[in-house]
Design a protein around this motif. Structure first.
Motif, PDB file in Angstrom:
ATOM      1  N   GLU A  25       0.835  -1.194   0.000  1.00 38.30           N
ATOM      2  CA  GLU A  25       0.000   0.000   0.000  1.00 38.30           C
ATOM      3  C   GLU A  25       0.875   1.253   0.000  1.00 38.30           C
ATOM      4  O   GLU A  25       2.001   1.238   0.468  1.00 38.30           O
ATOM      5  CB  GLU A  25      -0.918   0.040   1.233  1.00 38.30           C
ATOM      6  CG  GLU A  25      -1.968  -1.036   1.278  1.00 38.30           C
ATOM      7  CD  GLU A  25      -1.448  -2.364   1.803  1.00 38.30           C
ATOM      8  OE1 GLU A  25      -0.517  -2.365   2.630  1.00 38.30           O
ATOM      9  OE2 GLU A  25      -1.966  -3.407   1.372  1.00 38.30           O
ATOM     10  N   MET A  47       0.012  13.802  -9.121  1.00 41.42           N
ATOM     11  CA  MET A  47      -0.668  12.554  -8.759  1.00 41.42           C
ATOM     12  C   MET A  47      -0.344  11.421  -9.730  1.00 41.42           C
ATOM     13  O   MET A  47      -0.118  10.283  -9.300  1.00 41.42           O
ATOM     14  CB  MET A  47      -2.180  12.783  -8.695  1.00 41.42           C
ATOM     15  CG  MET A  47      -2.630  13.575  -7.488  1.00 41.42           C
ATOM     16  SD  MET A  47      -2.236  12.757  -5.927  1.00 41.42           S
ATOM     17  CE  MET A  47      -3.265  11.300  -6.044  1.00 41.42           C
ATOM     18  N   ALA A  51       1.484   7.968  -8.752  1.00 39.76           N
ATOM     19  CA  ALA A  51       0.801   6.698  -9.040  1.00 39.76           C
ATOM     20  C   ALA A  51       1.648   5.808  -9.936  1.00 39.76           C
ATOM     21  O   ALA A  51       1.746   4.596  -9.701  1.00 39.76           O
ATOM     22  CB  ALA A  51      -0.558   6.973  -9.684  1.00 39.76           C
ATOM     23  N   GLY A  62      -3.823   2.455  -2.983  1.00 47.60           N
ATOM     24  CA  GLY A  62      -3.434   3.809  -2.632  1.00 47.60           C
ATOM     25  C   GLY A  62      -4.433   4.389  -1.657  1.00 47.60           C
ATOM     26  O   GLY A  62      -5.644   4.184  -1.802  1.00 47.60           O
ATOM     27  N   ARG A  71     -10.648  16.376  -3.662  1.00 45.87           N
ATOM     28  CA  ARG A  71     -11.431  15.197  -4.031  1.00 45.87           C
ATOM     29  C   ARG A  71     -11.859  15.248  -5.492  1.00 45.87           C
ATOM     30  O   ARG A  71     -11.829  14.238  -6.193  1.00 45.87           O
ATOM     31  CB  ARG A  71     -12.643  15.072  -3.120  1.00 45.87           C
ATOM     32  CG  ARG A  71     -13.406  13.801  -3.345  1.00 45.87           C
ATOM     33  CD  ARG A  71     -14.498  13.662  -2.302  1.00 45.87           C
ATOM     34  NE  ARG A  71     -15.625  13.012  -2.931  1.00 45.87           N
ATOM     35  CZ  ARG A  71     -16.854  13.094  -2.521  1.00 45.87           C
ATOM     36  NH1 ARG A  71     -17.137  13.807  -1.456  1.00 45.87           N
ATOM     37  NH2 ARG A  71     -17.812  12.479  -3.156  1.00 45.87           N
ATOM     38  N   TYR A  74      -8.922  14.100  -7.533  1.00 46.00           N
ATOM     39  CA  TYR A  74      -8.629  12.679  -7.367  1.00 46.00           C
ATOM     40  C   TYR A  74      -9.659  11.811  -8.094  1.00 46.00           C
ATOM     41  O   TYR A  74      -9.305  10.808  -8.705  1.00 46.00           O
ATOM     42  CB  TYR A  74      -8.556  12.313  -5.887  1.00 46.00           C
ATOM     43  CG  TYR A  74      -7.573  13.162  -5.114  1.00 46.00           C
ATOM     44  CD1 TYR A  74      -6.319  13.465  -5.638  1.00 46.00           C
ATOM     45  CD2 TYR A  74      -7.886  13.684  -3.871  1.00 46.00           C
ATOM     46  CE1 TYR A  74      -5.416  14.259  -4.948  1.00 46.00           C
ATOM     47  CE2 TYR A  74      -6.985  14.472  -3.167  1.00 46.00           C
ATOM     48  CZ  TYR A  74      -5.756  14.756  -3.714  1.00 46.00           C
ATOM     49  OH  TYR A  74      -4.857  15.537  -3.035  1.00 46.00           O
ATOM     50  N   GLU A  75     -10.912  12.203  -8.035  1.00 42.77           N
ATOM     51  CA  GLU A  75     -11.955  11.426  -8.711  1.00 42.77           C
ATOM     52  C   GLU A  75     -11.774  11.446 -10.230  1.00 42.77           C
ATOM     53  O   GLU A  75     -12.023  10.453 -10.894  1.00 42.77           O
ATOM     54  CB  GLU A  75     -13.341  11.902  -8.304  1.00 42.77           C
ATOM     55  CG  GLU A  75     -13.684  11.492  -6.881  1.00 42.77           C
ATOM     56  CD  GLU A  75     -15.029  12.008  -6.402  1.00 42.77           C
ATOM     57  OE1 GLU A  75     -15.595  12.942  -7.024  1.00 42.77           O
ATOM     58  OE2 GLU A  75     -15.527  11.478  -5.390  1.00 42.77           O
ATOM     59  N   TRP A  79      -9.634   7.807  -8.567  1.00 44.75           N
ATOM     60  CA  TRP A  79      -9.757   7.487  -7.149  1.00 44.75           C
ATOM     61  C   TRP A  79     -11.234   7.462  -6.774  1.00 44.75           C
ATOM     62  O   TRP A  79     -12.033   8.231  -7.309  1.00 44.75           O
ATOM     63  CB  TRP A  79      -9.035   8.530  -6.304  1.00 44.75           C
ATOM     64  CG  TRP A  79      -7.535   8.476  -6.422  1.00 44.75           C
ATOM     65  CD1 TRP A  79      -6.792   8.892  -7.485  1.00 44.75           C
ATOM     66  CD2 TRP A  79      -6.625   7.983  -5.466  1.00 44.75           C
ATOM     67  NE1 TRP A  79      -5.463   8.687  -7.229  1.00 44.75           N
ATOM     68  CE2 TRP A  79      -5.323   8.134  -6.011  1.00 44.75           C
ATOM     69  CE3 TRP A  79      -6.764   7.429  -4.198  1.00 44.75           C
ATOM     70  CZ2 TRP A  79      -4.179   7.740  -5.313  1.00 44.75           C
ATOM     71  CZ3 TRP A  79      -5.622   7.051  -3.498  1.00 44.75           C
ATOM     72  CH2 TRP A  79      -4.356   7.203  -4.064  1.00 44.75           C
ATOM     73  N   LYS A  80     -11.603   6.604  -5.846  1.00 44.29           N
ATOM     74  CA  LYS A  80     -12.992   6.472  -5.393  1.00 44.29           C
ATOM     75  C   LYS A  80     -13.080   6.798  -3.900  1.00 44.29           C
ATOM     76  O   LYS A  80     -12.237   6.381  -3.115  1.00 44.29           O
ATOM     77  CB  LYS A  80     -13.503   5.042  -5.601  1.00 44.29           C
ATOM     78  CG  LYS A  80     -13.370   4.536  -7.018  1.00 44.29           C
ATOM     79  CD  LYS A  80     -14.367   5.192  -7.929  1.00 44.29           C
ATOM     80  CE  LYS A  80     -14.268   4.582  -9.311  1.00 44.29           C
ATOM     81  NZ  LYS A  80     -14.271   5.515 -10.372  1.00 44.29           N
ATOM     82  N   LYS A  81     -14.149   7.524  -3.535  1.00 43.30           N
ATOM     83  CA  LYS A  81     -14.380   7.825  -2.119  1.00 43.30           C
ATOM     84  C   LYS A  81     -14.787   6.539  -1.414  1.00 43.30           C
ATOM     85  O   LYS A  81     -15.685   5.824  -1.857  1.00 43.30           O
ATOM     86  CB  LYS A  81     -15.486   8.870  -1.970  1.00 43.30           C
ATOM     87  CG  LYS A  81     -15.793   9.193  -0.529  1.00 43.30           C
ATOM     88  CD  LYS A  81     -16.907  10.204  -0.414  1.00 43.30           C
ATOM     89  CE  LYS A  81     -17.280  10.410   1.031  1.00 43.30           C
ATOM     90  NZ  LYS A  81     -18.418  11.305   1.172  1.00 43.30           N
ATOM     91  N   HIS A  82     -14.107   6.247  -0.328  1.00 37.85           N
ATOM     92  CA  HIS A  82     -14.408   5.052   0.450  1.00 37.85           C
ATOM     93  C   HIS A  82     -15.130   5.405   1.747  1.00 37.85           C
ATOM     94  O   HIS A  82     -16.021   4.705   2.171  1.00 37.85           O
ATOM     95  CB  HIS A  82     -13.118   4.282   0.748  1.00 37.85           C
ATOM     96  CG  HIS A  82     -13.322   3.043   1.551  1.00 37.85           C
ATOM     97  ND1 HIS A  82     -13.901   1.914   1.025  1.00 37.85           N
ATOM     98  CD2 HIS A  82     -13.037   2.762   2.838  1.00 37.85           C
ATOM     99  CE1 HIS A  82     -13.965   0.988   1.956  1.00 37.85           C
ATOM    100  NE2 HIS A  82     -13.446   1.476   3.064  1.00 37.85           N
TER     101      HIS A  82
END
Length: 92
Positions: A25, A47, A51, A62, A71, A74-75, A79-82
């Motif tokens: 990770e 980013m 990556a 990540g 955000r 990143y999206e 990237w996905k919101k967890h």
């Protein structure tokens, strides 16, 4: 620890970010673009560079904490919101 720093023509930091490896990770942290250099793709460049390095090193996950403004970036990069991140302060 891996750091990426983008300099402007005068040698000042225009954008930067870093990540630390924890086994397979990576934790991404301190991604920022200076106000005078925003909306030029530098945050995305930082980013993507982080990556790419993480993938080359074998990372499979990540992790990062994002502001509302971050955000959105990143999206767009996949990237996905967890979960929602709680803001906490400790003062001894």
């Amino acid at each position: 620890m891996t750091r990426v720093r983008v300099l402007d023509g005068a040698g000042a930091t225009a954008a930067q970010g870093q990540m630390a490896f924890l086994g397979e990770e990576v934790v991404v942290d301190r991604v920022v673009t200076d106000g005078a250099h925003r909306r030029r793709g530098l945050g995305g460049f930082v980013m993507r560079t982080l990556a790419d390095h993480a993938l080359e090193a074998g990372a499979v996950l990540g992790i990062l904490g994002a502001t509302a403004a971050g955000r959105a970036l990143y999206e767009t990069l996949g990237w996905k919101k967890h979960a929602t991140l709680a803001e906490c302060v400790y003062r001894p």
